[in-house]
Design a protein around this motif. Structure first.
Motif, short mmCIF file in Angstrom:
data_model
loop_
_atom_site.label_atom_id
_atom_site.label_comp_id
_atom_site.label_asym_id
_atom_site.label_seq_id
_atom_site.Cartn_x
_atom_site.Cartn_y
_atom_site.Cartn_z
N VAL A 172 0.83 -1.20 0.00
CA VAL A 172 0.00 0.00 0.00
C VAL A 172 0.87 1.26 0.00
N ASP A 173 1.99 1.22 0.75
CA ASP A 173 2.80 2.42 0.90
C ASP A 173 3.46 2.85 -0.41
N GLN A 174 3.88 1.91 -1.24
CA GLN A 174 4.60 2.27 -2.47
C GLN A 174 3.71 2.30 -3.70
N ASN A 175 2.50 1.76 -3.63
CA ASN A 175 1.62 1.74 -4.80
C ASN A 175 0.44 2.69 -4.68
N TRP A 176 -0.09 2.82 -3.47
CA TRP A 176 -1.27 3.68 -3.28
C TRP A 176 -0.94 4.94 -2.48
N GLY A 177 0.33 5.09 -2.07
CA GLY A 177 0.70 6.27 -1.29
C GLY A 177 0.18 6.23 0.13
N GLY A 178 -0.12 5.03 0.62
CA GLY A 178 -0.61 4.89 1.99
C GLY A 178 0.51 4.90 3.00
N PRO A 179 0.15 4.88 4.28
CA PRO A 179 1.18 4.91 5.34
C PRO A 179 1.93 3.59 5.43
N HIS A 180 3.16 3.67 5.92
CA HIS A 180 3.98 2.49 6.19
C HIS A 180 3.50 1.86 7.50
N THR A 181 3.51 0.51 7.57
CA THR A 181 3.08 -0.20 8.77
C THR A 181 4.32 -0.69 9.51
N PRO A 182 4.66 -0.06 10.66
CA PRO A 182 5.86 -0.46 11.41
C PRO A 182 5.78 -1.91 11.89
N GLY A 183 6.92 -2.60 11.80
CA GLY A 183 7.04 -3.97 12.31
C GLY A 183 6.64 -5.04 11.34
N LEU A 184 6.08 -4.66 10.19
CA LEU A 184 5.62 -5.65 9.21
C LEU A 184 6.63 -5.75 8.08
N PRO A 185 7.10 -6.96 7.73
CA PRO A 185 8.08 -7.09 6.64
C PRO A 185 7.50 -6.63 5.30
N ASP A 186 8.38 -6.38 4.35
CA ASP A 186 7.94 -6.03 3.00
C ASP A 186 7.37 -7.26 2.30
N ASN A 187 6.44 -6.99 1.41
CA ASN A 187 5.90 -8.02 0.50
C ASN A 187 5.38 -9.25 1.22
N VAL A 188 4.58 -9.02 2.26
CA VAL A 188 3.85 -10.10 2.92
C VAL A 188 2.38 -9.71 2.97
N ILE A 189 1.53 -10.71 2.86
CA ILE A 189 0.09 -10.49 2.91
C ILE A 189 -0.39 -10.58 4.35
N SER A 190 -1.17 -9.60 4.78
CA SER A 190 -1.69 -9.60 6.15
C SER A 190 -3.19 -9.37 6.14
N GLN A 191 -3.82 -9.81 7.22
CA GLN A 191 -5.25 -9.62 7.40
C GLN A 191 -5.50 -8.17 7.79
#
Length: 971
Positions: free
Chosen positions: A287-306
C-alpha cells in the motif's frame, strides 16, 4: 451435442477427481446394465416374442391413458409406503409424464423423505440447495441458475414470496403438510408461473384418493450440537416438531376432507469468522509504495496480512405454525370441485453479538514478532502481535414475522365425452414485518489494545488473545469505537406480496395424431410493496448532528440491561460483554429518523398484470410400433408492469416517481416421449422459456440530480446523472433443448441420461445509458437549470445473453436386482455437469468477476444408500455442490467477488415400525442433518496494490449437526 463431445476428456478428469460421482454412478450403471438386460432377456424368452411384443398397441395405450394421466397428475395416491414406495411412486409419475420432470413422493402421509422440502429437492438431478443465515437449506438452484430463475407453485398456482425478490424460501412450507413435489425441467404451453431454470410445484393431499379415515401424528425433539451460545436471550439448543393430519370421506365417498396442522420450534446456533480483506502493506507490492498509503511499522515487505476481522455468534429461534385444509366434492360424473387453503406463520428471533476490528495501515497499527507462512504470490502473516487496535463490539437483535396465506378453488365440468371445462380462482399473499436494532460498545475515551494472534492461512477458526478483558462492564462501554458517526441503528420494515389469479381451461377430445387439445386463459395481478424506516440511535447526552455529535462520548451499560457474558472461545477471545439491545435502546438511547439513499430506495411498489393465453395439442400416436406421446403448443403473454417509488439525490429525498411499461412474449414449446421396448423411453423437449428480472431491478426507485460540467467541451452545461431501477426491463428469455434416455426396471429402479442446452436470448446486466430521458424527475437544486432532459443513468439493462449446457446422469436400483442377498438394500444417485458463459460486455472489471453465470455450480452430485426390511428403514444420503461465484462485495472500497467453496453434506435417518397388535401404526424415527458439521466457506478474490490477484479465506461458519428423535403414529 457438440458440448458433450468437447467435454469428454474434461468429464473424465472430473469424474476421476470426484469419487462420489464415480462410485455411485459406476455402481448403478454397472448393476443396472447387468440386471436389467438379464431380466429383460428372461421376460422376452418366456413370452417367446420379439421387441414389439413389449410395446403396447395404440389401442392399449388409449385404453390406459386416462388412468396413467390421473396417476401422473395425482401425487397423493400412495398405495405403497416407505422408502421404496416413495421411489416407486416418484418413478411411476416420472415415467408417465409427458414433460421432462423430477418427482418426490411422500413415504407416507405427512412424511417427505427429508426433514425439509429444500433438502428433498436438492437430491434431485440438477438441483442444488443454498443455505440461509440459519444454516438450513431454504433455497433451490436448478441447473446452476439462481433461485430467482425458478418458478414455484402450490397445486399449480403461483405463490407469493417473503423475500424481496422472486425466489421462494422453502422453509416457510411445513414438510409435513406437503405430500409431493414435481419439478418441471421442460415447460409446456399450459404451465403457468414457469421459471427459466425450471418450475417447482408443491402438492397437498387429495382426500378422495384415500379409502376410509386416516389420522397421522408426528412428534420429534430437536437438538443442535453447537450448544447454547448465548445465555439470557431465550434461545435454547433444543426444539421440537409436531404435526397432525386427518383425512376422511363422507356422503358415500363424494365429499373428502383433509386437515393438517404442523408446528416447528427450531433453534440455530452459528459460529462465524470472517476476514474483512487481505492486502500487502509494505514494500514494492504494498500500500505504501503503490497507493501512497502509510507504512506499517514492524511488518516485513511483500507479505500479505489480514486487514480486519470479525468473530460473531448468532442464536436464532424459529417458530412456525402451519395449517392446511382441502375439501373435495364430486357429487356426480360431470362435476368436481376442490377448495385448498394453506396458512403459515413464521416468527424468527435472532440475537447476535461479536467482536470486530480494522487493522489496515490507515488505522495506525504496528506489529511485533510477525510470523509468516509460505504462500503464492507472497507469504502470509499468520502469527504475532498487532498493536493500536480499536475493538468494535456490536450487539444486534432481529425479529421477523412472516404470514403466508393461499387459497384456491378449482371446478371441473365434464360437459360430455368430448368437452371438459375447468375454472380456477386463487389468491396468495405473503406479509413480512421486520424489526432490527443494534448498538456499539468499545473501550472508553478512544482507548486501544494489543492482540496476540494466530490466524490460519487456510480454513479454520483463528486464535486471538486481546490485552483487555472484554467482558468487564467497567472497561467496555457504549461508544462509537470506529467513528461510524452514530451509536446504534434501528430499522422497521414492512413488505407485502399479493397475487390474484383466475384461470379457464377447455379440453376438447380429438382423434388422429392429436388425442386432445387444451386451450385457455390465465390472468394474474401481482403487487409487491415494501416500506423501510431507518433510525439512528444516539446515546442520551450525546448530540445527533455533525456539530454536536462526539464519537468518543461513552457511558457504561446499565446493569439492568446486562446479560451473562458470551464466549468467543472458538476464536480464542474468551468472554465478551453481552446485553439486551432493546432494553438498552429504550433506557439509554434516543432515535432520530435517518433514511439514506439505500433506505429510501427500499420504499416502493411494483405491480405486474399478466393476461396469458395458450393452446396445447396433446400428442398420442404411433411411430412404427412404438407409442409416441407428448404435446405441442404456445403461450402468448402480455405483461403490464408499473412501479411507484422515491427519487433521492444522494441521501436527500427529492420527490416521487411513477413508471409503466408493457410488452409481449410468445413462448412455443414441444415435448415428445417415445416408448421403446423393454420400458425404455426417449424424451425430447424444445421450448422458449422466460423468467422475469429481480423486483429490485424492476422498481423505478432512483437517485438522480443535476450538476454543472466544470471543464471539457461541455463546460458550463447543466446535465442530469443518476442510477437506479428500470421499469422498462424485459425478462430473461432463453431457448432450451433437452434430450433424455431412460430405462425403468422393477418398481424402484431406473437409469437415465439427459443432455441439455439453453441459449439466453435476453440477459440482464448493469450498464450506463448515455442519453437517458429524465422527464418526470424532480430537480431539487433551484440554482441549476438543466440544459437538457437527458443525461447518463446507470441501471439494469437488457442485452444479448449467453448460454448454459450440461449433462445429467441419474439412477436408482433395488438391491435384489443385483443379488437376492441384497434384498432390502437400495441406492439412488445422480451427477450433473454444467457449463455456462455470459457475454464479455456483462462481465465486470472487478478482480475475480465470473465469466459464467453467477451462482453456477459446475458439478452437483447426490448419493443415497438405504435399507428397508423387517420394520426397519435406514438411509444415509450425501449431497455435493462444487464452488460457485456469488455477488460482488465491497469491503473498505476493496471490490471483489465472493466465491462460495465446494460443500458436501451428509444426512442420516433411521426408523422402526412396530407391528404388534397394540403397537401397530407406531414408529420411532432418528434423523441427523449435517452429520459431519460441514462448514460454510467463502473465498474473496481481489486485487493487491501491485495488481496481483489473490484468493484468500473470507468466511468460515459452522452451525453444528441437528439431531431429531421422535415418534409417529398412524391410525
Amino acid at each position: 451435442m457438440s458440448m458433450i463431445r468437447s467435454e469428454t476428456s474434461r468429464l473424465q478428469r472430473t469424474l476421476a477427481r470426484n469419487r462420489l460421482a464415480v462410485a455411485c454412478m459406476g455402481a448403478l450403471l454397472l448393476a443396472a446394465s447387468g440386471s436389467v438386460y438379464a431380466a429383460d432377456g428372461t421376460q422376452a424368452a418366456s413370452q417367446n416374442a420379439g421387441p414389439q411384443a413389449q410395446v403396447p398397441t395404440k389401442a392399449q395405450s388409449k385404453a390406459s391413458k386416462k388412468k396413467k394421466k390421473q396417476a401422473a397428475q395425482n401425487l397423493a395416491a400412495v398405495t405403497v409406503t416407505g422408502i421404496r414406495g416413495s421411489i416407486a411412486n416418484s418413478l411411476a409419475i416420472k415415467q408417465n409424464a409427458s414433460d421432462l420432470v423430477e418427482v418426490i413422493s411422500a413415504e407416507d402421509i405427512g412424511k417427505l423423505p427429508d426433514a425439509s422440502i429444500a433438502e428433498s429437492l436438492s437430491r434431485l438431478p440438477g438441483l442444488a440447495t443454498q443455505r440461509g443465515t440459519d444454516g438450513h437449506a431454504n433455497e433451490i438452484s436448478i441447473r446452476g441458475l439462481a433461485p430467482n430463475f425458478t418458478g414455484t407453485t402450490i397445486n399449480g398456482r403461483e405463490e407469493a414470496t417473503t423475500g424481496e425478490n422472486r425466489g421462494v424460501q422453502f422453509d416457510q412450507f411445513p414438510a409435513e403438510l406437503i405430500n409431493g413435489v414435481t419439478v418441471y425441467k421442460t415447460p409446456d404451453a399450459s404451465l403457468v408461473g414457469q421459471g427459466l431454470a425450471g418450475t417447482v410445484d408443491l402438492h397437498t393431499i387429495k382426500p378422495l384418493d384415500y379409502n376410509g379415515m386416516k389420522m397421522v401424528a408426528n412428534v420429534r425433539g430437536e437438538r443442535t450440537s453447537n450448544g447454547k451460545l448465548m445465555d439470557g436471550v431465550g434461545v435454547s439448543d433444543t426444539g421440537h416438531r409436531a404435526s397432525f393430519s386427518f383425512i376422511d370421506q363422507f356422503l358415500d365417498h363424494t365429499l373428502g376432507v383433509a386437515v393438517g396442522v404442523a408446528q416447528l420450534d427450531s433453534p440455530s446456533q452459528q459460529k462465524q469468522y470472517q476476514s474483512w480483506w487481505w492486502s500487502v502493506d509494505n514494500g514494492p507490492a504494498g500500500v505504501d509504495q503503490n497507493w501512497g498509503g502509510p507504512h506499517t511499522p514492524g511488518l516485513p515487505d511483500n507479505v500479505i496480512s489480514q486487514e480486519g476481522m470479525q468473530l460473531r455468534v448468532r442464536s436464532t429461534d424459529q417458530v412456525r405454525d402451519g395449517l392446511m385444509s382441502v375439501i373435495q366434492w364430486a357429487p356426480n360424473d360431470w362435476y368436481y370441485s376442490s377448495l385448498d387453503l394453506f396458512y403459515s406463520k413464521f416468527d424468527r428471533r435472532a440475537h447476535q453479538t461479536g467482536l470486530q476490528w480494522s487493522s489496515s495501515p490507515y488505522d495506525g497499527v504496528t506489529y511485533d514478532n510477525p510470523g509468516t507462512t509460505a504462500a503464492s504470490p507472497y507469504p502470509i502473516v499468520t502469527s504475532g502481535t498487532v498493536n493500536n487496535i480499536a475493538p468494535i463490539m456490536q450487539n444486534e437483535y432481529t425479529r421477523e414475522k412472516d404470514h403466508l396465506f393461499s387459497a384456491g378453488w378449482n371446478n371441473e365440468f365434464h360437459i360430455n365425452d368430448n368437452w371438459t371445462v375447468t375454472t380456477d380462482l386463487s389468491y396468495s399473499s405473503a406479509r413480512v414485518a421486520l424489526h432490527d436494532a443494534y448498538a456499539f460498545t468499545g473501550l472508553p475515551d478512544g482507548q486501544l489494545m494489543s492482540v496476540g494472534f494466530g490466524v490460519p492461512s487456510g480454513y479454520d477458526y483463528p486464535n486471538f488473545n486481546p490485552s483487555v478483558d472484554l467482558s468487564d462492564p467497567a472497561q467496555v462501554v457504549f461508544t462509537d469505537p470506529d467513528k461510524y458517526g452514530y451509536n446504534g441503528r434501528a430499522e422497521f420494515d414492512h413488505q407485502k406480496d399479493e397475487i390474484k389469479a383466475f384461470r379457464l381451461n377447455v379440453n376438447r377430445q380429438l382423434g388422429g395424431i392429436f388425442d386432445s387439445v387444451d386451450f385457455g386463459f390465465n390472468y394474474s395481478d401481482r403487487t409487491k410493496t415494501k416500506r423501510a424506516d431507518v433510525f439512528f440511535a444516539w446515546l442520551n447526552g450525546n448530540g445527533s448532528t455533525a456539530d454536536t455529535y462526539d464519537p468518543r462520548y461513552s457511558v457504561p451499560v446499565e446493569s439492568s440491561a446486562l446479560l451473562p457474558a458470551t464466549s468467543l472461545g472458538y476464536g480464542g477471545i474468551g468472554n465478551i460483554l453481552n446485553y439486551d439491545v432493546l432494553q438498552a435502546m429504550s433506557d439509554q438511547f434516543y432515535l432520530t429518523a435517518r433514511n439514506g439513499q439505500n433506505d429510501y430506495n427500499r420504499n416502493y411498489s411494483v405491480e405486474e398484470k399478466v393476461p396469458l393465453g395458450y393452446v396445447k395439442f396433446n400428442i398420442d400416436t404411433m411411430l412404427g410400433d412404438m407409442p409416441l406421446t407428448g404435446n405441442a403448443g404456445v403461450q402468448m403473454i402480455h405483461t403490464i408492469q408499473s412501479s411507484k417509488a422515491l427519487q433521492t439525490n444522494g441521501d436527500s429525498l427529492a420527490g416521487s416517481l411513477y413508471g409503466r411499461y408493457a410488452y409481449n412474449n410468445v413462448l412455443p414449446s414441444l415435448n415428445l416421449k417415445l416408448a421403446m421396448p423393454y420400458q425404455q423411453f426417449l424424451r425430447f423437449g424444445l421450448a422458449k422459456e422466460l423468467a422475469r428480472g429481480r423486483i429490485d431491478d424492476e422498481k423505478i426507485a432512483s437517485s438522480a440530480g443535476v450538476y454543472e460540467v466544470q471543464d471539457g467541451p461541455a463546460a458550463g452545461q447543466v446535465l442530469w446523472s443518476g442510477s437506479g431501477g428500470n421499469i422498462r426491463l424485459k425478462p430473461y428469455v432463453a431457448v432450451g433443448a433437452d434430450l433424455q434416455y431412460s430405462k425403468y426396471f422393477g418398481k424402484a429402479s431406473y437409469v437415465a441420461m439427459d443432455v441439455f442446452k439453453k441459449n439466453l436470448l435476453n440477459y440482464i446486466y448493469t450498464n450506463t445509458v448515455v442519453n437517458y430521458d429524465f422527464s418526470g424527475y424532480t430537480n431539487d437544486n433551484p440554482t441549476l437549470t438543466p440544459s437538457s432532459t437527458t443525461g447518463s443513468y446507470t441501471t439494469p439493462q437488457n442485452g444479448t445473453g449467453g448460454m448454459m449446457e450440461g449433462l445429467e446422469l441419474s439412477g436408482a436400483i433395488e438391491g435384489d436386482k443385483i443379488s437376492p442377498v441384497l434384498s432390502g438394500f437400495g441406492a439412488q444417485a445422480n451427477f450433473s455437469l454444467t457449463n455456462s458463459a455470459i457475454p464479455q460486455s456483462t462481465i465486470a472489471s472487478i478482480p475475480g468477476a465470473p465469466s459464467s453465470l453467477p451462482g453456477l455450480s459446475r458439478k452437483v452430485a447426490n448419493l443415497a444408500l438405504y435399507y428397508e426390511a423387517h420394520g426397519w428403514q435406514i438411509r444415509v444420503a450425501e449431497r455435493y455442490r462444487s464452488s460457485f461465484t456469488g455477488e460482488a462485495v465491497a469491503l473498505f472500497d476493496q471490490l471483489g467477488y465472493t466465491k462460495v467453496l465446494a460443500n458436501k453434506e451428509t444426512d442420516f435417518q433411521a426408523s422402526y415400525d412396530f407391528s404388534g397388535a397394540r403397537t401397530k401404526g407406531l414408529s420411532v424415527v432418528l434423523q441427523i442433518s449435517n452429520l459431519t458439521n460441514e462448514p460454510y466457506k467463502t473465498e474473496q478474490i481481489s486485487g493487491l496494490p501491485d495488481g496481483e490477484k489473490v484468493g484468500l479465506p473470507l468466511e468460515y461458519d459452522t452451525w453444528g449437526r441437528t439431531v431429531l428423535l421422535g415418534v409417529n403414529y398412524k391410525l
